[in-house]
Design a protein around this motif. Structure first.
Motif, short mmCIF file in Angstrom:
data_model
loop_
_atom_site.label_atom_id
_atom_site.label_comp_id
_atom_site.label_asym_id
_atom_site.label_seq_id
_atom_site.Cartn_x
_atom_site.Cartn_y
_atom_site.Cartn_z
N CYS A 74 27.39 41.76 -8.83
CA CYS A 74 27.79 41.65 -7.42
C CYS A 74 27.61 40.24 -6.87
O CYS A 74 28.02 39.98 -5.73
CB CYS A 74 26.99 42.62 -6.56
SG CYS A 74 27.27 44.36 -6.99
N HIS A 75 27.01 39.38 -7.65
CA HIS A 75 26.79 38.00 -7.21
C HIS A 75 27.26 37.05 -8.31
O HIS A 75 26.49 36.69 -9.21
CB HIS A 75 25.31 37.79 -6.87
CG HIS A 75 24.83 38.66 -5.76
ND1 HIS A 75 25.18 38.43 -4.44
CD2 HIS A 75 24.05 39.77 -5.76
CE1 HIS A 75 24.63 39.36 -3.67
NE2 HIS A 75 23.94 40.19 -4.45
N GLN A 76 28.54 36.68 -8.23
CA GLN A 76 29.19 35.90 -9.26
C GLN A 76 29.35 34.45 -8.81
O GLN A 76 29.77 34.17 -7.68
CB GLN A 76 30.57 36.50 -9.57
CG GLN A 76 30.50 37.94 -10.05
CD GLN A 76 31.87 38.58 -10.17
OE1 GLN A 76 32.85 37.91 -10.48
NE2 GLN A 76 31.95 39.88 -9.91
N GLN A 77 29.02 33.54 -9.70
CA GLN A 77 28.99 32.12 -9.35
C GLN A 77 30.32 31.63 -8.80
O GLN A 77 30.36 30.83 -7.86
CB GLN A 77 28.58 31.29 -10.56
CG GLN A 77 28.37 29.81 -10.23
CD GLN A 77 27.84 29.02 -11.42
OE1 GLN A 77 27.68 29.55 -12.51
NE2 GLN A 77 27.57 27.75 -11.21
N GLN A 78 31.44 32.08 -9.35
CA GLN A 78 32.75 31.60 -8.92
C GLN A 78 33.04 31.95 -7.47
O GLN A 78 33.87 31.32 -6.81
CB GLN A 78 33.83 32.20 -9.81
CG GLN A 78 34.03 33.71 -9.63
CD GLN A 78 34.79 34.33 -10.77
OE1 GLN A 78 34.24 34.56 -11.86
NE2 GLN A 78 36.05 34.60 -10.54
N PHE A 79 32.36 32.98 -6.94
CA PHE A 79 32.51 33.38 -5.55
C PHE A 79 31.29 32.98 -4.72
O PHE A 79 30.96 33.63 -3.73
CB PHE A 79 32.72 34.89 -5.44
CG PHE A 79 33.93 35.40 -6.18
CD1 PHE A 79 35.20 34.93 -5.89
CD2 PHE A 79 33.79 36.33 -7.19
CE1 PHE A 79 36.31 35.39 -6.58
CE2 PHE A 79 34.90 36.82 -7.88
CZ PHE A 79 36.16 36.34 -7.58
N ALA A 80 30.62 31.90 -5.12
CA ALA A 80 29.39 31.46 -4.46
C ALA A 80 28.34 32.57 -4.47
O ALA A 80 27.60 32.78 -3.53
CB ALA A 80 29.66 30.99 -3.03
N PHE A 81 28.33 33.30 -5.58
CA PHE A 81 27.40 34.41 -5.81
C PHE A 81 27.61 35.56 -4.82
O PHE A 81 26.66 36.25 -4.45
CB PHE A 81 25.95 33.93 -5.84
CG PHE A 81 25.63 33.13 -7.07
CD1 PHE A 81 25.31 33.76 -8.26
CD2 PHE A 81 25.70 31.74 -7.05
CE1 PHE A 81 25.05 33.02 -9.41
CE2 PHE A 81 25.44 30.99 -8.21
CZ PHE A 81 25.12 31.64 -9.39
N SER A 82 28.87 35.77 -4.39
CA SER A 82 29.29 37.03 -3.79
C SER A 82 30.20 37.68 -4.82
O SER A 82 30.17 37.28 -5.99
CB SER A 82 30.00 36.78 -2.45
OG SER A 82 31.19 36.03 -2.63
N ASP A 83 31.04 38.66 -4.44
CA ASP A 83 31.85 39.30 -5.48
C ASP A 83 33.33 39.49 -5.15
O ASP A 83 34.08 40.04 -5.95
CB ASP A 83 31.24 40.65 -5.88
CG ASP A 83 31.23 41.66 -4.73
OD1 ASP A 83 31.75 41.34 -3.65
OD2 ASP A 83 30.70 42.76 -4.92
N GLY A 84 33.76 39.05 -3.97
CA GLY A 84 35.18 39.13 -3.65
C GLY A 84 35.66 40.51 -3.24
O GLY A 84 36.87 40.71 -3.07
N LEU A 85 34.76 41.46 -3.06
CA LEU A 85 35.13 42.82 -2.69
C LEU A 85 34.73 43.10 -1.24
O LEU A 85 33.75 42.53 -0.74
CB LEU A 85 34.44 43.84 -3.60
CG LEU A 85 34.77 43.76 -5.09
CD1 LEU A 85 33.89 44.74 -5.87
CD2 LEU A 85 36.25 44.04 -5.34
N PRO A 86 35.46 43.99 -0.55
CA PRO A 86 35.05 44.35 0.81
C PRO A 86 33.63 44.92 0.85
O PRO A 86 32.81 44.54 1.68
CB PRO A 86 36.09 45.40 1.24
CG PRO A 86 37.28 45.11 0.40
CD PRO A 86 36.74 44.64 -0.92
N LYS A 87 33.37 45.84 -0.09
CA LYS A 87 32.03 46.39 -0.27
C LYS A 87 31.78 46.50 -1.76
O LYS A 87 32.66 46.93 -2.51
CB LYS A 87 31.90 47.75 0.41
CG LYS A 87 32.02 47.69 1.92
CD LYS A 87 31.90 49.07 2.56
CE LYS A 87 32.03 49.01 4.06
NZ LYS A 87 31.95 50.36 4.69
N SER A 88 30.61 46.15 -2.19
CA SER A 88 30.32 46.08 -3.62
C SER A 88 30.27 47.45 -4.27
O SER A 88 29.99 48.46 -3.61
CB SER A 88 28.99 45.36 -3.85
OG SER A 88 29.07 44.04 -3.38
N GLU A 89 30.53 47.47 -5.57
CA GLU A 89 30.45 48.70 -6.35
C GLU A 89 29.16 48.72 -7.15
O GLU A 89 28.84 47.77 -7.86
CB GLU A 89 31.64 48.81 -7.31
CG GLU A 89 32.97 49.05 -6.62
CD GLU A 89 34.10 49.27 -7.62
OE1 GLU A 89 33.83 49.20 -8.85
OE2 GLU A 89 35.23 49.50 -7.17
#
Length: 335
Positions: A74-89
């Motif tokens: 849920c914390h991916q470096q390419q997304f500044a350690f967010s995940d690009g989803l409205p709400k995480s899975e």
């Protein structure tokens, strides 16, 4: 032949020097220029070994009940350690309650979670492990799993001089996360590093609008990390499904108040708002330009701005200057 040998030697030196430059560029745990020195817990000061242990755990699905997801899911470096989803899975594709925030400059945060209910980074580590919609596990069960891995057994003793226990898990992951400094965006280069040509005219105009009394953006998104860490309502809805800070305090005055997030790397942390309901930066600016929906707790700062399309585009352009490409590509943080 002499010319060929010289050419080969120069090429080798060039590669070596280039490698040295890259290594210097990504100095581990270096505080960015213009940032204050953070306060670090005395029982969890930085060390390379603690960093490596925490990093391994951060990316290890051993933390989840069915061993399918890790912190890094849920914390991916390419997304500044967010995940690009409205709400995480979470495990079994369970949908979480809120949009996953980016992770950076955590050493300065006074509390964690959207309602601010967790006072330290070490304590925050427990939350996703035990949360039903995330990892749905017990940290004591994680300890049992780790004891079967010789690396974890050895490094627990080496890093914290103790057998594997929740203390080791919490401290090591927090140790890794505190090194996630982000402070070399084009904005930083312009402001803190005196690189005058870093921003173009549109971006500078957007910056002036952002820091102006007309928009008041910088009242909430203030200081070096672009947040005052306070709790507020921005008029996203008239009625909120998520109670916000009320969930913690049970104080009606806190209903639908959420922690103000940092805008650093905001270009990479879409979708936006606590529920991921706004898909891009333009929609965010449109929301604030409209003055938001009527809600009894809406901040008085959220009001119609009457920005032109060109002005809105300038603010979006400025926000993109807060993207730190070095942070997004820093090999120290990769799995």
């Amino acid at each position: 032949m002499k010319i060929s040998y010289c050419f080969i030697l120069i090429s080798i030196l060039f590669v070596f020097c280039k490698k040295e430059t890259i290594e210097k560029k990504y100095v581990l745990n270096e505080i960015p220029k213009g940032f204050p020195t953070p306060s670090i817990p005395v029982d969890n000061e930085f060390s390379q070994a603690r960093f490596e242990l925490g990093k391994k755990l951060f990316y290890d699905p051993i933390l989840s009940r069915d061993s399918t997801i890790s912190c890094g899911t849920c914390h991916q470096q390419q997304f500044a350690f967010s995940d690009g989803l409205p709400k995480s899975e979470g495990i079994e594709k369970r949908i979480g309650m809120r949009n996953a925030p980016g992770l950076f400059n955590l050493a300065y945060a006074p509390y964690f979670l959207r309602e601010g209910g967790v006072p330290t980074l070490e304590m925050q580590v427990v939350v996703p492990i035990s949360e039903h919609a995330e990892m749905d596990f017990n940290i004591l069960k994680v300890v049992e799993r780790m004891k079967l891995d010789s690396y974890y057994v050895q490094q627990s003793r080496a890093c914290y001089n103790r057998e594997i226990d929740p203390f080791v898990i919490n401290r090591s992951i927090a140790n890794f996360e505190r090194t996630l400094y982000s402070g070399n965006s084009r904005y930083d280069q312009y402001v803190f590093q005196n690189q005058a040509n870093t921003l173009n005219n549109q971006e500078i105009n957007g910056m002036k609008l952002f820091f102006s009394e007309r928009t008041n953006c910088s009242t909430c998104h203030s200081d070096f990390n672009f947040t005052n860490y306070k709790f507020d309502n921005n008029g996203l809805y008239e009625t909120y499904e998520d109670p916000g800070r009320y969930r913690l305090t049970l104080n009606e005055a806190d209903r639908a108040l959420f922690k103000i997030p940092s805008l650093r790397n905001v270009e990479k942390t879409q979708p936006y708002m606590h529920d991921g309901s706004l898909t891009n930066l333009k929609s965010v600016i449109d929301h604030y330009n409209s003055g938001g929906k009527n809600h009894p707790h809406k901040s008085s700062l959220v009001r119609p701005l009457n920005l032109t399309e060109a002005e809105k585009e300038s603010i979006v352009a400025f926000l993109k200057t807060l993207t730190d490409d070095d942070f997004l590509n820093n090999p120290n943080f990769r799995k």
